[in-house]
Every structure is written in structure tokens, then in C-alpha cells.
Design a protein around this motif. Structure first.
Motif, PDB file in Angstrom:
ATOM      1  N   LEU A 134       0.831  -1.199   0.000  1.00  0.00           N
ATOM      2  CA  LEU A 134       0.000   0.000   0.000  1.00  0.00           C
ATOM      3  C   LEU A 134       0.874   1.260   0.000  1.00  0.00           C
ATOM      4  CD1 LEU A 134      -3.082   1.050   0.812  1.00  0.00           C
ATOM      5  CD2 LEU A 134      -1.873   1.593   2.913  1.00  0.00           C
ATOM      6  N   GLY A 135       0.521   2.192  -0.867  1.00  0.00           N
ATOM      7  CA  GLY A 135       1.222   3.479  -0.865  1.00  0.00           C
ATOM      8  C   GLY A 135       2.583   3.460  -1.527  1.00  0.00           C
ATOM      9  N   ARG A 139      -2.477   1.809 -10.019  1.00  0.00           N
ATOM     10  CA  ARG A 139      -3.631   2.697 -10.262  1.00  0.00           C
ATOM     11  C   ARG A 139      -3.591   3.267 -11.681  1.00  0.00           C
ATOM     12  NH1 ARG A 139      -4.035   6.726  -5.670  1.00  0.00           N
ATOM     13  NH2 ARG A 139      -2.028   5.985  -4.921  1.00  0.00           N
ATOM     14  N   GLU A 165       0.877  -4.420   3.837  1.00  0.00           N
ATOM     15  CA  GLU A 165       1.685  -3.405   4.514  1.00  0.00           C
ATOM     16  C   GLU A 165       3.093  -3.348   3.930  1.00  0.00           C
ATOM     17  OE1 GLU A 165       2.012  -3.802   8.754  1.00  0.00           O
ATOM     18  OE2 GLU A 165       3.191  -1.948   8.946  1.00  0.00           O
ATOM     19  N   LEU A 166       3.632  -4.495   3.549  1.00  0.00           N
ATOM     20  CA  LEU A 166       5.025  -4.553   3.095  1.00  0.00           C
ATOM     21  C   LEU A 166       5.126  -5.293   1.763  1.00  0.00           C
ATOM     22  CD1 LEU A 166       6.618  -5.643   6.505  1.00  0.00           C
ATOM     23  CD2 LEU A 166       6.612  -3.338   5.502  1.00  0.00           C
ATOM     24  N   SER A 182       7.525   1.963   6.392  1.00  0.00           N
ATOM     25  CA  SER A 182       6.655   1.528   5.295  1.00  0.00           C
ATOM     26  C   SER A 182       5.560   2.586   5.089  1.00  0.00           C
ATOM     27  CB  SER A 182       6.019   0.183   5.626  1.00  0.00           C
ATOM     28  OG  SER A 182       5.062   0.356   6.656  1.00  0.00           O
ATOM     29  N   PRO A 183       4.977   2.640   3.884  1.00  0.00           N
ATOM     30  CA  PRO A 183       3.892   3.603   3.664  1.00  0.00           C
ATOM     31  C   PRO A 183       2.753   3.425   4.665  1.00  0.00           C
ATOM     32  CG  PRO A 183       4.613   2.677   1.576  1.00  0.00           C
ATOM     33  CD  PRO A 183       5.322   1.911   2.657  1.00  0.00           C
ATOM     34  N   ALA A 184       2.478   2.175   5.027  1.00  0.00           N
ATOM     35  CA  ALA A 184       1.400   1.914   5.974  1.00  0.00           C
ATOM     36  C   ALA A 184       1.738   2.510   7.340  1.00  0.00           C
ATOM     37  CB  ALA A 184       1.171   0.408   6.087  1.00  0.00           C
ATOM     38  N   ARG A 185       2.974   2.300   7.774  1.00  0.00           N
ATOM     39  CA  ARG A 185       3.375   2.854   9.073  1.00  0.00           C
ATOM     40  C   ARG A 185       3.427   4.384   9.010  1.00  0.00           C
ATOM     41  NH1 ARG A 185       7.497  -0.309  12.706  1.00  0.00           N
ATOM     42  NH2 ARG A 185       5.746  -1.690  12.419  1.00  0.00           N
ATOM     43  N   ILE A 228       1.463   6.277   7.418  1.00  0.00           N
ATOM     44  CA  ILE A 228       0.092   6.761   7.619  1.00  0.00           C
ATOM     45  C   ILE A 228      -0.230   6.808   9.114  1.00  0.00           C
ATOM     46  CG2 ILE A 228      -2.343   6.184   7.281  1.00  0.00           C
ATOM     47  CD1 ILE A 228      -1.510   4.951   4.563  1.00  0.00           C
ATOM     48  N   ARG A 229       0.075   5.686   9.785  1.00  0.00           N
ATOM     49  CA  ARG A 229      -0.267   5.611  11.217  1.00  0.00           C
ATOM     50  C   ARG A 229       0.477   6.692  12.003  1.00  0.00           C
ATOM     51  NH1 ARG A 229       0.647   0.180  12.378  1.00  0.00           N
ATOM     52  NH2 ARG A 229       2.532   0.537  13.577  1.00  0.00           N
ATOM     53  N   PRO A 278      -2.251   7.073  -0.424  1.00  0.00           N
ATOM     54  CA  PRO A 278      -3.166   6.739   0.674  1.00  0.00           C
ATOM     55  C   PRO A 278      -3.002   7.652   1.896  1.00  0.00           C
ATOM     56  CG  PRO A 278      -2.259   4.734  -0.282  1.00  0.00           C
ATOM     57  CD  PRO A 278      -1.551   5.875  -0.957  1.00  0.00           C
ATOM     58  N   LEU A 281      -6.620  -0.255   6.145  1.00  0.00           N
ATOM     59  CA  LEU A 281      -6.299   0.147   4.776  1.00  0.00           C
ATOM     60  C   LEU A 281      -5.574  -0.954   4.013  1.00  0.00           C
ATOM     61  CD1 LEU A 281      -5.063   3.767   5.565  1.00  0.00           C
ATOM     62  CD2 LEU A 281      -7.199   3.144   4.440  1.00  0.00           C
TER      63      LEU A 281
END
Lengths: 259, 390
Positions: free
Chosen positions: A154-155, A163, A178-179, B309-312, B314-315, B363, B381
Motif C-alpha cells: 500500500l502506498g 492505479r 503493509e510490506l 513503510s507507507p502503511a506505518r 500513515i499511522r 493513501p 487500509l
């Protein structure tokens, strides 16, 4: 913004040690007259950033990794003593212009296009995105993904690329993790048909797995060295030496060792 | 036969003539860029009054991209932007100003209801060469001979935009050698520059709020050629009288790999280093200085040691905004670095942006916008790590 100093100091000390070792190892070798004129003192000063990994590792407290190996090999090919100099991302082109370094080892070739007085060498690695899939169900390009599932982080750059694909081909399912490693696990466990990650992650993952996965690069990020365009002979000499490292298989061996 | 040919020529002649007339105008048929006409004045609606974002509009060629960027700032719920206004762009020869790009940016910022904090810096060639020496310079080389010129430029900017720009930041991260033209950094010299600038700006625009530049968060050891520890820098610059010449501070502190609530320490770099920086300032001033965190955030480049990471990311970003609202009432603005760059940096710096150059929203942008609008869904997410089949 600057990296924490302790790490930078450790790396700088290590780099000094490496220089001494390289100098001892290189004794007796003399650079060609043309090279000696271009690099006074017989030293090749190479600008590196201490942070990016896995290009540079701290290996038992010593700097090592793909970039260090490449710099040493290049200096060896030129008959010069390698000297690695820490430069910041923001100040690296200034470091070239001010004569603090002779070259930068890791530069995205596209960046030099924005610097009027800087030239890139031939690229030594393509760090772009790779589509990874099973050998028995291979996917090679965006078009193959219609109606399939694609795992990614993600991201990430892969997320943005997916996309773009979603606007261009028939629907496919995106599985965000996540990774990137989780995305590759999803492929390995056949939760996803393919995974989209960068070439570095793909290579590092594939070398650890016994399963037969294949990767196809679907975008380019060419990493090259960068030098001032003046004098042009210096750029030519370095580019030619890099070419020899390719011919001798040195670059491939370094990539295989570290990635 | 000849007659037939003449007939054909006679038939086709007018067409050829018409083509000849049309040809010169064909060049106007290229795609037209979207127009950037001003709409009804907008207002920012947000539940995060501290939320601010650093933009990079100064190098944006197309006006519609400036407008779109600022719309996205407002829609995200940020009421303030920080933007760089380089001296080198506006005064390419002494005393001659071209304000076109600043006019465009500030016109659209105002239209979107945004406050602007302007960062001043970058030296034009004529000012860098004012020493008469031929040693190489960088865009950050500001010889003392040019300090008055710089102060005059800042004063001109302040006077011209006193309605649009309330806050000015004088220079950027002056504790780094790179930002000080690769010269040895000097808090005392910087304070001298502040005093000159202060006098010029006060005379030209008395209500403009002057902010000292945020030092870069760094643990550089004493004597490092790269720069000076930010806390030491603040100690020395306030000992040299910085407080006399400013109304506030623009602080910089990044989270690197730690979460926003990780405690600060003198030998660590993290989000809450802001508190240590402020402590130094408070000790040396009467407590009336304002604080702006004009650069902060997390990087999500996949191959950088100081990224998450992108997810982290965000958090951490959301937690930082909540933490700041709750714990730092003294903070005027918390500015995320950065909204978007005009072109890809093609290096790890791209891991700081919220939107790609082609306006793809990452995101993290959606997450911040949802928090600022009070519309957090609570849905995860991303998917949990996949499990090996049994």
C-alpha cells in the motif's frame, strides 16, 4: 536533514580504513597517464550517501555493499585509490561542482537531465518495478493482469503504478499489503496471481525462496554514476572503465552477491 | 490526355489553395492546457487547525497545477502552506524585480482561503559574485557584502505582499554547511543577518511576523564540516541575541523511524525533538515567541534506512497530528513535508510527498484528509500478512 551522526561517523571511519586497505592493495599499480592527469594524486573521490540500503550496508561495523564494491572495482580498473566521501542528497551536485568529489556513484539517470553541467554514465542497475509471478503461470506485462489479482505494498510506487494500470486495462483486483514482502508472500501462497514490487525487493526475495518465481521488469529506474560534463575526457574515462567492468562480468558478480 | 490532366489540376487547385491558407494556422491546434480562472473564494473546513503543508509551487510552470495543488491542500483540511520564494528567481539583476510567479501562487492561495508562510533564501548570481572573488559558489552562498541586498529583497517582498503573507522565514536550516554555501556555519553570522533583515522588514511592513529559520535536526559532532547540532545551534544563536530580531521560530523535526510519541533525548532524532528545541528557545527568551513546525513527517521510501513503510507512515502521521493537537497547544502550525513536487525527484525524497507529480493521491493524503474532516472509517487500509496454506 541529516542522518544521525553516530552512524555517519562509523561509516566515515570505516571508509577511511577501506581507503587505506585499498591503497595498500593498489600499491605498485599506476594509472594510465591520461587517468593520472584527470585524477591528481591518484585518488578517485566518490560521493556516496550513507543511508540507502542495501547499496551500502554496515557489515560487522564496516561499510560494505553493492556501492562500495562497485566503487572499489571502478577505482581498481582505473588504477586509482578509492576514497568514499559522504555527501548529502541535497548537496551532492554542489559537491561535484565544488570539486569535493570526482563522481557520484548512485544517481537516477533521469536526474542528471535536470542538471545542465552533469552527465550520467551508462546505467549499472535498473531498479524499476518488476512483475513477479509463478513460472507455471507467468505474467509479463500490464495487459496480462486484466481479470487477475495483483499484490503490492500500500502506498508504494507499485501502488501508484497499479492505479495507472487500472485506468488503462480491464478490471483487476488489487491486494494491498503493509510490506512488499507480504505482497510476495501472497504470490508465493497463491493468494495473488502476481506481485508488483521494485526490482530490489524482487531480487532479494527471489534469492531467498526455493519456489520458482519469475520477474519481468515493467518500468525503468536506471541507476548510473554522475560526473561534471567538463572536462568530457573524465566522463569518457570513467564510463569506459565501467563498460569494462560489465565486459569482465564484475558488475553482474556484484549484483549477484549483494542483491 | 493533356486536357484530362488540366481538368484534374483545375479541380484540385482550389483545395490546394485552401490548404495553403490553412497551413499557417495549424500550429494553434495543439492541446490547450486547462485554464486556471479564479472561482468563488473558498474557506478551509477542518478539525485540525494546526494542519499545514509545505508546498513546492515555485517551480511549477503551468498555472492550473498551482491552482489544483492548492485546492487539494484546502480539501485535505490544511489551512496554511509554507512555500519557498527564492530571491534568485525574483531579482535577477540588482533592484529589478519580476514578481509574476509569486503573484500567481499567492492569488490562488488567497482564493482557496489559505494562509501562506513564505521562506526566503537562494542567492542570485550577481549577489554571489559581489565579493569579486572567483572561487566557486552555490545558490546558498551569501557573502556578507550581499547581506544588505538580501535584507532589501525580503523587505520588498514583505511590503508587496503584506496582505497575502503574514509570516516570513529568514533562510533555511542555517546549521548545515550545504545551506550556508558550504561555508563554516556560524550562529553569530546568522543572527547578524537576522538583525539586518529585521530592520529592513520592520521599516517596510511593520506587521510582518519574522521567523528564524529552523535548524535541521542533526547530531553532527563538534567541528563537523557538515554542520552543527541543532540544539547547540539554537543555544548559540540565542546567546548571540536572536530573540531580539524575531517574533517566532520555524522548527524542523522529522520522525525518521520512530513513532510520534517516542520520547525525545539529546542523542536521538525523532518527532518530539521539537520539545527540546523549544526548551532551548524558552530558556533564552521571554516566552513570547511563537512556534511553527514548518517541516515534519515520515519518509516511506522502501530502501532508505531512515524510512518506514507507507502503511506505518500513515499511522505515524495521523498519530502525530493527534498528539500535537492534544499536547502542544503552544504550536501554531504543524506543516507536513511535502504536498507534491512539480516533477519526480527520482530518489528517496519522493517518499515524503502526499501526492505524486501527476496528482495521484497517495493513501496517506486520503488518511489525513479523513482525519481532518472527522470522517475516519476505522477500516484497515491494508490486508493482514498472508498465511501459508496448511
Amino acid at each position: 536533514m541529516v542522518a544521525p551522526a553516530r552512524r555517519a561517523v562509523l561509516i566515515a571511519l570505516g571508509l577511511m580504513a577501506l581507503t587505506i586497505v585499498a591503497a595498500l592493495a593498489g600499491r605498485g599499480r599506476t594509472p594510465a597517464p591520461e587517468v593520472a592527469d584527470l585524477f591528481p594524486g591518484g585518488i578517485l573521490r566518490m560521493g556516496i550517501e550513507t543511508s540507502p540500503s542495501p547499496y551500502i550496508h554496515l557489515w560487522d561495523g564496516e561499510p560494505a555493499g553493492l556501492v562500495i564494491g562497485l566503487g572499489q572495482a571502478l577505482a581498481g580498473e582505473l588504477g586509482l585509490t578509492p576514497l568514499f566521501v559522504n555527501v548529502s542528497l541535497d548537496g551532492r551536485f554542489d559537491a561535484l561542482r565544488l570539486g569535493i568529489v570526482d563522481l557520484l556513484i548512485v544517481v537516477d539517470a533521469r536526474q542528471t537531465a535536470m542538471e545542465a553541467d552533469v552527465l550520467a554514465t551508462r546505467p549499472w542497475f535498473n531498479a524499476g518495478l518488476a512483475l513477479v509471478s509463478h513460472e507455471d503461470l507467468p505474467f509479463r506485462s500490464m495487459q496480462d493482469m486484466a481479470g487477475r489479482s495483483l499484490a503490492l505494498a500500500l502506498g508504494s510506487a507499485a501502488d501508484a503504478e497499479a492505479r495507472r494500470w487500472q485506468r488503462r486495462i480491464a478490471a483487476f483486483t488489487v491486494l494491498p499489503y503493509e510490506l512488499p514482502q507480504h505482497a510476495l508472500d501472497a504470490l508465493r501462497f497463491r493468494v495473488a496471481h502476481a506481485a508488483l514490487v521494485d526490482a530490489l525487493d524482487a531480487r532479494l526475495y527471489l534469492r531467498q525462496q526455493e519456489m520458482t518465481l519469475v520477474m519481468h521488469q515493467v518500468s525503468d529506474q536506471h541507476l548510473a554514476m554522475a560526473l561534471l560534463s567538463d572536462p568530457p575526457t573524465r566522463w569518457r574515462v570513467v564510463d569506459r572503465a565501467l563498460g569494462k567492468l560489465f565486459e569482465q562480468g564484475t558488475v553482474a558478480r556484484l549484483l549477484d552477491r549483494w542483491l | 490526355m493533356m486536357q484530362e490532366r488540366l481538368k484534374v489540376i483545375a479541380r484540385q487547385g482550389p483545395i490546394a489553395l485552401r490548404l495553403l491558407v490553412v497551413l499557417p494556422f495549424l500550429h494553434v491546434l495543439h492541446p490547450v492546457e486547462p485554464r486556471a480562472t479564479l472561482q468563488e473564494p473558498q474557506q478551509v473546513v477542518t478539525s485540525l487547525p494546526q494542519l499545514c503543508v509545505h508546498t513546492r509551487l515555485i517551480d511549477e510552470v503551468l498555472e492550473w497545477k498551482i491552482q489544483r495543488s492548492l485546492q487539494l491542500v484546502r480539501e485535505m483540511g490544511a489551512g496554511t502552506i509554507v512555500e519557498f520564494f527564492p530571491w534568485a528567481y525574483f531579482e535577477t539583476s540588482p533592484g529589478k524585480h519580476n514578481w509574476h510567479q509569486a503573484d500567481r501562487i499567492l492569488r490562488h492561495a488567497r482564493n482557496q482561503g489559505l494562509q501562506v508562510i513564505a521562506r526566503m533564501g537562494m542567492v542570485p548570481a550577481w549577489a554571489r559574485e559581489s565579493t569579486g572573488q572567483e572561487s566557486p559558489t552555490t545558490l546558498n552562498t551569501l557573502p556578507p557584502e550581499a547581506w544588505d541586498d538580501f535584507a532589501d529583497f525580503v523587505a520588498s517582498f514583505a511590503a508587496r505582499y503584506q496582505k497575502e503573507v503574514k509570516h516570513l522565514i529568514i533562510w533555511n536550516e542555517p546549521n548545515l554547511a550545504f545551506e550556508w554555501g558550504h561555508a563554516t556555519v556560524s550562529p553569530q553570522e546568522y543572527v547578524e543577518l537576522l538583525s539586518l533583515t529585521h530592520d529592513a522588514v520592520r521599516a517596510a511592513s511593520p506587521d510582518t511576523v519574522l521567523l528564524a529559520a529552523g535548524p535541521a535536526p542533526t547530531l553532527e559532532p563538534v567541528g563537523s564540516p557538515q554542520g552543527m547540532n541543532d540544539l547547540v545551534w539554537l543555544e548559540e544563536s540565542f546567546a548571540a541575541g536572536a530573540a531580539d530580531w524575531i517574533d517566532g521560530l520555524a522548527l524542523h523535526s522529522y520522525g525518521f523511524t520512530e513513532g510520534p510519541e517516542a520520547p525525545s533525548a539529546h542523542d536521538r532524532l525523532n518527532f518530539r525533538r521539537t520539545e527540546l528545541q523549544r526548551d532551548v528557545v524558552q530558556r533564552h527568551s521571554d516566552g513570547k515567541l511563537a512556534f511553527f513546525l514548518t517541516e515534519t513527517g515520515w519518509n516511506d521510501d522502501p530502501h532508505h534506512d531512515l524510512a518506514v513503510s507507507p502503511a506505518r507512515r500513515i499511522r505515524y502521521t495521523l498519530d502525530a497530528l493527534r498528539f500535537s493537537s492534544r499536547q502542544w497547544p503552544w504550536l501554531d502550525s504543524l506543516c507536513l513535508w511535502a504536498l507534491r513536487y512539480p516533477a519526480p525527484s527520482t530518489n528517496w525524497r519522493d517518499g515524503f510527498t502526499l501526492i505524486t507529480p501527476e496528482f495521484l493521491k497517495k493513501p496517506v493524503y486520503h488518511a489525513v484528509r479523513n482525519l481532518a474532516s472527522g470522517q475516519e472509517s476505522g477500516d484497515a487500509l491494508w490486508l493482514p500478512p498472508p498465511v501459508a496454506p496448511s
